[in-house]
Design an enzyme around this catalytic site. Structure first.
Site, PDB file in Angstrom:
ATOM      1  N   GLY A  94       0.839  -1.210   0.000  1.00 56.36           N
ATOM      2  CA  GLY A  94       0.000   0.000   0.000  1.00 56.36           C
ATOM      3  C   GLY A  94       0.865   1.248   0.000  1.00 56.36           C
TER       4      GLY A  94
ATOM      5  N   GLU B 235       1.615   3.244  -2.377  1.00 58.72           N
ATOM      6  CA  GLU B 235       2.536   3.334  -3.518  1.00 58.72           C
ATOM      7  C   GLU B 235       2.306   4.606  -4.323  1.00 58.72           C
ATOM      8  OE1 GLU B 235       0.374   0.801  -3.199  1.00 58.72           O
ATOM      9  OE2 GLU B 235       1.492  -1.041  -2.827  1.00 58.72           O
TER      10      GLU B 235
ATOM     11  N   GLY C  54      -3.360   6.978  -5.652  1.00 54.58           N
ATOM     12  CA  GLY C  54      -4.305   8.088  -5.791  1.00 54.58           C
ATOM     13  C   GLY C  54      -3.947   9.001  -6.935  1.00 54.58           C
TER      14      GLY C  54
ATOM     15  N   GLY D 164      -6.063   5.481   2.165  1.00 50.86           N
ATOM     16  CA  GLY D 164      -5.855   6.926   2.197  1.00 50.86           C
ATOM     17  C   GLY D 164      -5.203   7.332   0.897  1.00 50.86           C
ATOM     18  N   HIS D 165      -5.908   8.089   0.093  1.00 49.83           N
ATOM     19  CA  HIS D 165      -5.360   8.501  -1.197  1.00 49.83           C
ATOM     20  C   HIS D 165      -5.227  10.018  -1.212  1.00 49.83           C
ATOM     21  CE1 HIS D 165      -6.888   4.551  -3.199  1.00 49.83           C
ATOM     22  NE2 HIS D 165      -5.820   4.377  -2.452  1.00 49.83           N
TER      23      HIS D 165
ATOM     24  N   THR E 169      -1.650   8.311   5.678  1.00 47.29           N
ATOM     25  CA  THR E 169      -2.692   9.307   5.402  1.00 47.29           C
ATOM     26  C   THR E 169      -3.857   9.147   6.373  1.00 47.29           C
ATOM     27  OG1 THR E 169      -2.153   8.855   3.110  1.00 47.29           O
ATOM     28  CG2 THR E 169      -4.010  10.298   3.480  1.00 47.29           C
TER      29      THR E 169
ATOM     30  N   ARG F  81       5.633   5.365   8.610  1.00 49.13           N
ATOM     31  CA  ARG F  81       5.782   4.138   7.835  1.00 49.13           C
ATOM     32  C   ARG F  81       7.194   3.592   7.976  1.00 49.13           C
ATOM     33  NH1 ARG F  81       3.126   7.145   2.813  1.00 49.13           N
ATOM     34  NH2 ARG F  81       0.966   7.108   3.502  1.00 49.13           N
TER      35      ARG F  81
HETATM   36  P1  IMP Z   1      -6.819  -3.008   8.335  1.00 50.40           P
HETATM   37  O1  IMP Z   1      -7.040  -2.978   6.868  1.00 50.40           O
HETATM   38  O2  IMP Z   1      -7.197  -1.726   9.021  1.00 50.40           O
HETATM   39  O3  IMP Z   1      -7.438  -4.209   8.985  1.00 50.40           O
HETATM   40  O4  IMP Z   1      -5.230  -3.140   8.590  1.00 50.40           O
HETATM   41  C1  IMP Z   1      -4.531  -4.332   8.276  1.00 50.40           C
HETATM   42  C2  IMP Z   1      -3.134  -4.011   7.765  1.00 50.40           C
HETATM   43  O5  IMP Z   1      -3.233  -3.344   6.515  1.00 50.40           O
HETATM   44  C3  IMP Z   1      -2.327  -3.065   8.669  1.00 50.40           C
HETATM   45  O6  IMP Z   1      -0.954  -3.421   8.567  1.00 50.40           O
HETATM   46  C4  IMP Z   1      -2.554  -1.709   8.047  1.00 50.40           C
HETATM   47  O7  IMP Z   1      -1.513  -0.816   8.350  1.00 50.40           O
HETATM   48  C5  IMP Z   1      -2.555  -2.089   6.580  1.00 50.40           C
HETATM   49  N1  IMP Z   1      -3.314  -1.144   5.745  1.00 50.40           N
HETATM   50  C6  IMP Z   1      -4.644  -1.047   5.615  1.00 50.40           C
HETATM   51  N2  IMP Z   1      -4.966  -0.091   4.739  1.00 50.40           N
HETATM   52  C7  IMP Z   1      -3.818   0.410   4.278  1.00 50.40           C
HETATM   53  C8  IMP Z   1      -3.490   1.410   3.302  1.00 50.40           C
HETATM   54  O8  IMP Z   1      -4.348   2.011   2.649  1.00 50.40           O
HETATM   55  N3  IMP Z   1      -2.162   1.643   3.106  1.00 50.40           N
HETATM   56  C9  IMP Z   1      -1.206   0.956   3.762  1.00 50.40           C
HETATM   57  N4  IMP Z   1      -1.448   0.021   4.673  1.00 50.40           N
HETATM   58  C10 IMP Z   1      -2.751  -0.267   4.927  1.00 50.40           C
END
Ligand code: IMP
Length: 430
Positions: A12, A14, A17, A40-41, A299, A305
């Site tokens: 994610g 990357e 958006g 988050g975009h 975001t 990160r």
């Molecule tokens: P959840 O989707 O909130 O259940 O989170 C599960 C995992 O996915 C965690 O490590 C979050 O940090 C990661 N994660 C969820 N959405 C995003 C995103 O949009 N970008 C990066 N990491 C994400």
């Protein structure tokens, strides 16, 4: 002309958006097909910053149809708040340009609460979720007790559905030592929010089918990245949905031929937010510098990160699993001031070599990256719009990545600004 799916090929963040926004200039319909407001975009348009979580990135452009598919889990309160925020920035949102699948499942406040309770109880074993209730909402979907958007249109039968739903959840809550949810209070909250969201509900599968028949160009906007996919990612440190391109069809109500070109978004280095294995992670000054130059803060949650070198073995694997046809390489400019760069080409565990990340958390945690070193370019690539604008060593780095991941580069994005893109191959041309 191809319909295009854009998916993240790492963990994610990357830069999807910006690319979706850039591509949406020439698409007529933009569709979100999985995830929720965990995404988050960020879009930067003429210096103005737009932050999107649940709404498709196409919403910011006028004259596009934005669609939230059945594969998305929707927190109606978060949705309304996001719409209000964007409207304050001058974005027009109405049922004329936003349709939400009536059969999409809802995220309710108790999902977020359960997500956080579980994370707290897990201590060091936590996933590092966004705390948005994504996992619990998808569990309810698979457990066949979810409340769907269309259920809000039937207040007379909603109490039975809520009853069934709360029988499960209140039992769980008692286990955590937190008070039961009151059925009437939940019913009232849902009735109140229904007025704001029901006007957007519709049969998305039908709308998209008709759009295809009419020859409209559709852009499918993925969230998260392949390594967070519930099947193919670094399980259990993943999100709870499939994020690969196949989900674009399932998550929007179209058949497997819905997508003719899959664009994978790949950052020129690697980041991850939350817990879990990360073979090329740098916990030193280099990692710190990557984070600072790349503004690597979440975001959605603002979390820092984790940063590391580019992992070609992992990206090659992601691209194959997701069926990617070409990639967009992002954030190359973050590497502008490094003297040397490393790229992971494979791994070693207990004396054995791997050219892929083997499954299983035990192996993934102990794996050691094998690197090759490349020279930096010490010059700015920011805002470049053609190959000729890139220093020779930057071109070498990009070409080496392309070779290692065995997938053509379609685009290089060289700043957050909408038009700072080097185009090699137009995804819509297939
Ligand atoms: P959840 O989707 O909130 O259940 O989170 C599960 C995992 O996915 C965690 O490590 C979050 O940090 C990661 N994660 C969820 N959405 C995003 C995103 O949009 N970008 C990066 N990491 C994400």
């Amino acid at each position: 002309m191809a319909d295009v799916a854009v998916i993240g090929a790492q963990w994610g963040d990357e830069g999807k958006g910006k690319l979706v926004d850039w591509l949406s200039a020439r698409a007529e319909v933009v569709v979100r097909f999985q995830g929720g407001h965990n995404a988050g975009h960020t879009l930067v348009i003429d210096g103005a910053v737009y932050k999107l979580s649940l709404l498709p990135s196409g919403i910011v452009r006028g004259g596009k149809m934005s669609v939230i598919g059945n594969g998305v889990v929707i927190d109606p309160w978060a949705l309304v708040a996001e719409m209000d925020r964007l409207r304050e920035q001058g974005v027009k949102i109405s049922p004329a340009n936003l349709v939400i699948a009536e059969n999409a499942c809802l995220i309710l406040p108790l999902h977020g609460e359960l997500d956080k309770l579980r994370e707290e109880a897990a201590g060091k074993g936590r996933i590092g979720t966004t705390g948005r209730g994504i996992g619990p909402a998808y569990e309810d979907k698979a457990g066949r007790r979810a409340i769907k958007l269309i259920d809000l249109a039937y207040p007379e039968t909603l109490p039975q559905k809520i009853e069934r739903f709360l029988t499960h959840h209140n039992a769980l809550r008692r286990g955590f030592g937190v008070p039961d949810i009151d059925k009437n209070a939940l019913m009232k909250a849902l009735n109140d929010i229904a007025l704001a969201v029901l006007p957007f509900a519709g049969p998305v599968w039908k709308l998209l089918h008709e759009a295809r028949r009419a020859g409209k160009r559709i852009l499918f906007e993925g969230a998260q990245g392949v390594l967070l996919d519930v099947d193919h990612g670094t399980y259990p440190y993943v999100t709870s949905s499939n994020v690969v391109a196949g989900q674009a069809a399932t998550g929007s109500g179209l058949g497997p031929r819905a997508v003719q070109y899959v664009l994978g978004i790949v950052k020129a280095y690697t980041t991850r937010v939350g817990e879990g294995p990360f073979p090329t992670e740098l916990e030193d000054a280099v990692g710190q510098k990557l984070g600072e130059r790349g503004h690597e803060f979440g975001t959605v949650t603002g979390r820092k990160r984790r940063c590391g070198w580019f992992d070609a073995a992992l990206v090659r694997q992601s691209l194959r699993i997701a069926g990617v046809d070409g990639i967009a390489l992002t954030k190359l400019d973050v590497l502008d001031t490094f003297d040397e760069l490393k790229v992971c080409t494979g791994y070693e565990i207990e004396g054995q070599s791997y050219d892929y990340l083997p499954a299983g958390i035990d192996r993934q945690t102990h794996i050691k990256p094998v690197y090759e070193t490349m020279e930096g370019w010490g010059d700015s690539t920011e805002g470049a719009r053609s190959w000729a604008d890139l220093p020779a060593s930057a071109v070498k780095y990009v070409r080496r990545i392309e070779e290692l991941i065995e997938c053509p580069i379609a685009l290089v994005s060289t700043s957050p600004e909408r038009d700072d893109v080097i185009l090699m191959r137009d995804p819509f041309e297939g």
